[in-house]
Design a protein around this motif. Sequence first.
Motif, mmCIF file in Angstrom:
data_model
loop_
_atom_site.group_PDB
_atom_site.id
_atom_site.type_symbol
_atom_site.label_atom_id
_atom_site.label_comp_id
_atom_site.label_asym_id
_atom_site.label_seq_id
_atom_site.Cartn_x
_atom_site.Cartn_y
_atom_site.Cartn_z
ATOM 1 N N PRO A 43 46.564 48.914 35.987
ATOM 2 C CA PRO A 43 47.074 48.416 37.276
ATOM 3 C C PRO A 43 46.056 47.478 37.917
ATOM 4 O O PRO A 43 44.843 47.624 37.714
ATOM 5 N N GLY A 44 46.555 46.494 38.669
ATOM 6 C CA GLY A 44 45.674 45.471 39.225
ATOM 7 C C GLY A 44 44.503 46.009 40.013
ATOM 8 O O GLY A 44 43.391 45.484 39.937
ATOM 9 N N LEU A 45 44.711 47.058 40.798
ATOM 10 C CA LEU A 45 43.640 47.588 41.635
ATOM 11 C C LEU A 45 42.744 48.567 40.896
ATOM 12 O O LEU A 45 41.746 49.036 41.442
ATOM 13 N N ASP A 46 43.083 48.881 39.671
ATOM 14 C CA ASP A 46 42.226 49.738 38.840
ATOM 15 C C ASP A 46 40.975 48.934 38.454
ATOM 16 O O ASP A 46 41.086 47.795 37.997
ATOM 17 N N PRO A 47 39.779 49.502 38.624
ATOM 18 C CA PRO A 47 38.572 48.776 38.214
ATOM 19 C C PRO A 47 38.609 48.332 36.758
ATOM 20 O O PRO A 47 37.959 47.355 36.385
ATOM 21 N N ALA A 48 39.386 49.031 35.931
ATOM 22 C CA ALA A 48 39.484 48.646 34.526
ATOM 23 C C ALA A 48 40.087 47.251 34.366
ATOM 24 O O ALA A 48 39.777 46.542 33.399
ATOM 25 N N PHE A 49 40.943 46.844 35.297
ATOM 26 C CA PHE A 49 41.523 45.503 35.230
ATOM 27 C C PHE A 49 40.430 44.453 35.392
ATOM 28 O O PHE A 49 40.358 43.483 34.628
ATOM 29 N N ALA A 50 39.573 44.632 36.397
ATOM 30 C CA ALA A 50 38.495 43.664 36.636
ATOM 31 C C ALA A 50 37.512 43.644 35.468
ATOM 32 O O ALA A 50 37.002 42.589 35.092
ATOM 33 N N ARG A 51 37.252 44.808 34.879
ATOM 34 C CA ARG A 51 36.336 44.847 33.738
ATOM 35 C C ARG A 51 36.921 44.097 32.544
ATOM 36 O O ARG A 51 36.206 43.386 31.827
ATOM 37 N N PHE A 63 35.671 39.022 40.205
ATOM 38 C CA PHE A 63 36.899 39.554 39.607
ATOM 39 C C PHE A 63 37.345 40.837 40.306
ATOM 40 O O PHE A 63 38.540 41.112 40.390
ATOM 41 N N ARG A 64 36.404 41.590 40.829
ATOM 42 C CA ARG A 64 36.791 42.785 41.581
ATOM 43 C C ARG A 64 37.398 42.395 42.929
ATOM 44 O O ARG A 64 38.315 43.049 43.422
ATOM 45 N N LEU A 65 36.883 41.302 43.509
ATOM 46 C CA LEU A 65 37.455 40.815 44.768
ATOM 47 C C LEU A 65 38.862 40.266 44.578
ATOM 48 O O LEU A 65 39.720 40.402 45.447
ATOM 49 N N SER A 66 39.091 39.611 43.446
ATOM 50 C CA SER A 66 40.340 38.871 43.244
ATOM 51 C C SER A 66 41.393 39.664 42.478
ATOM 52 O O SER A 66 42.390 39.097 42.036
ATOM 53 N N ARG A 67 41.196 40.976 42.318
ATOM 54 C CA ARG A 67 42.181 41.784 41.603
ATOM 55 C C ARG A 67 43.557 41.677 42.257
ATOM 56 O O ARG A 67 43.676 41.677 43.488
ATOM 57 N N PRO A 68 44.630 41.606 41.461
ATOM 58 C CA PRO A 68 45.987 41.526 42.029
ATOM 59 C C PRO A 68 46.353 42.816 42.746
ATOM 60 O O PRO A 68 46.053 43.914 42.272
ATOM 61 N N THR A 69 47.022 42.677 43.871
ATOM 62 C CA THR A 69 47.309 43.839 44.715
ATOM 63 C C THR A 69 48.741 44.348 44.591
ATOM 64 O O THR A 69 49.091 45.348 45.204
ATOM 65 N N ASP A 70 49.584 43.645 43.826
ATOM 66 C CA ASP A 70 50.962 44.111 43.665
ATOM 67 C C ASP A 70 51.408 43.843 42.229
ATOM 68 O O ASP A 70 50.784 43.044 41.512
ATOM 69 N N PRO A 71 52.472 44.498 41.773
ATOM 70 C CA PRO A 71 52.912 44.363 40.378
ATOM 71 C C PRO A 71 53.208 42.932 39.960
ATOM 72 O O PRO A 71 52.908 42.529 38.831
ATOM 73 N N GLN A 72 53.790 42.144 40.854
ATOM 74 C CA GLN A 72 54.125 40.766 40.503
ATOM 75 C C GLN A 72 52.864 39.942 40.257
ATOM 76 O O GLN A 72 52.776 39.187 39.279
ATOM 77 N N ALA A 73 51.889 40.092 41.138
ATOM 78 C CA ALA A 73 50.627 39.368 40.964
ATOM 79 C C ALA A 73 49.892 39.860 39.723
ATOM 80 O O ALA A 73 49.230 39.080 39.019
ATOM 81 N N THR A 93 43.144 27.546 31.387
ATOM 82 C CA THR A 93 41.917 28.114 31.946
ATOM 83 C C THR A 93 41.674 27.616 33.358
ATOM 84 O O THR A 93 41.278 28.381 34.244
ATOM 85 N N GLU A 94 41.924 26.339 33.605
ATOM 86 C CA GLU A 94 41.751 25.802 34.953
ATOM 87 C C GLU A 94 42.684 26.507 35.938
ATOM 88 O O GLU A 94 42.284 26.812 37.072
ATOM 89 N N VAL A 95 43.902 26.791 35.525
ATOM 90 C CA VAL A 95 44.848 27.507 36.385
ATOM 91 C C VAL A 95 44.291 28.871 36.765
ATOM 92 O O VAL A 95 44.344 29.278 37.933
ATOM 93 N N VAL A 96 43.744 29.582 35.796
ATOM 94 C CA VAL A 96 43.214 30.923 36.050
ATOM 95 C C VAL A 96 42.027 30.876 37.014
ATOM 96 O O VAL A 96 41.929 31.687 37.936
ATOM 97 N N VAL A 97 41.124 29.917 36.811
ATOM 98 C CA VAL A 97 39.953 29.819 37.685
ATOM 99 C C VAL A 97 40.370 29.492 39.114
ATOM 100 O O VAL A 97 39.857 30.081 40.080
ATOM 101 N N ARG A 98 41.292 28.565 39.279
ATOM 102 C CA ARG A 98 41.738 28.185 40.631
ATOM 103 C C ARG A 98 42.480 29.336 41.303
ATOM 104 O O ARG A 98 42.321 29.561 42.511
ATOM 105 N N ASP A 99 43.275 30.060 40.545
ATOM 106 C CA ASP A 99 43.958 31.227 41.120
ATOM 107 C C ASP A 99 42.941 32.275 41.563
ATOM 108 O O ASP A 99 43.085 32.893 42.625
ATOM 109 N N GLY A 100 41.921 32.481 40.744
ATOM 110 C CA GLY A 100 40.882 33.447 41.101
ATOM 111 C C GLY A 100 40.151 33.058 42.369
ATOM 112 O O GLY A 100 39.829 33.913 43.199
#
Length: 260
Positions: free
Chosen positions: A146-154, A187-197, A224-231
């Motif tokens: 899940p997005g808010l799980d620290p495992a996602f950011a790792r 990456f921990r700051l920018s973790r997605p907060t809902d299922p869609q994100a 890759t540029e899309v991912v960085v800008r989204d982050g």
Amino acid sequence: MGGIEAGIVSRRIPGHARVARALGSGIVAGRYPQGSVLPREAALLSRFRVSRTVLREAVKTLSAKGMLETRTRVGTRVRERAAWNLFDRDVLAWYLEGGVDARFLRDLAEIRLAIEPAAAALAAERRTPADLDALDSCVAAMRDAPGLDPAFARADLAFHLALADASGNVFMHSVGAVTEAALDVVFRLSRPTDPQAHAASWQAHAAIAAAIRAGDPAAAARATEVVVRDGLRNGAAAVEAGPGAPYPNASPPCAARSPE
């Protein structure tokens, strides 16, 4: 950590490293303002209870990191932040101890945009089966956490480190290794907060991996540029919502780093 354990750890750290850390973190935190002169040597010796040799070695260490400069008849002056070597692991760690702000996120995103799309393009040309497996493993870990799980950011962090390795360029690998602590926080700051994100995030990373697997450098760079800008957008929103805070580093759950 208890007092006895902390004392044991402290004694294991060489005296000059302990003093350099105290002064360095103090400079970053503003306790020793930019442009100011450090307290006189006698005062620092009394405070840290070390020898003159140890203190001077600590000052030499910080001078090499761009944080201090010593001038005859002036003393040891704290240099402006622009002179600090943020590619130095210690300086970056001290900086992150106080959390991150919008400017830090912007600056980090700019250097990532200069490097990561190029790394992805190279990876599309040079990737090995092991590289592809590592990227796919990280995408799967992002999908399953899940997005808010620290495992996602790792897993997110591990993906970008694996991307640098897949480029086959030792300098890009080194930049990834140096900025690992900063990326971990971002990456921990920018973790997605809902299922869609959450779905959008792991699928965007899957698009990078797919372009690399297909051997398409241009598509890999664009994805890759899309991912960085989204982050950057997500991290900036998190900082605006509340003060950034440091997070402990954690080992990536998927691909292991190659030796430096």
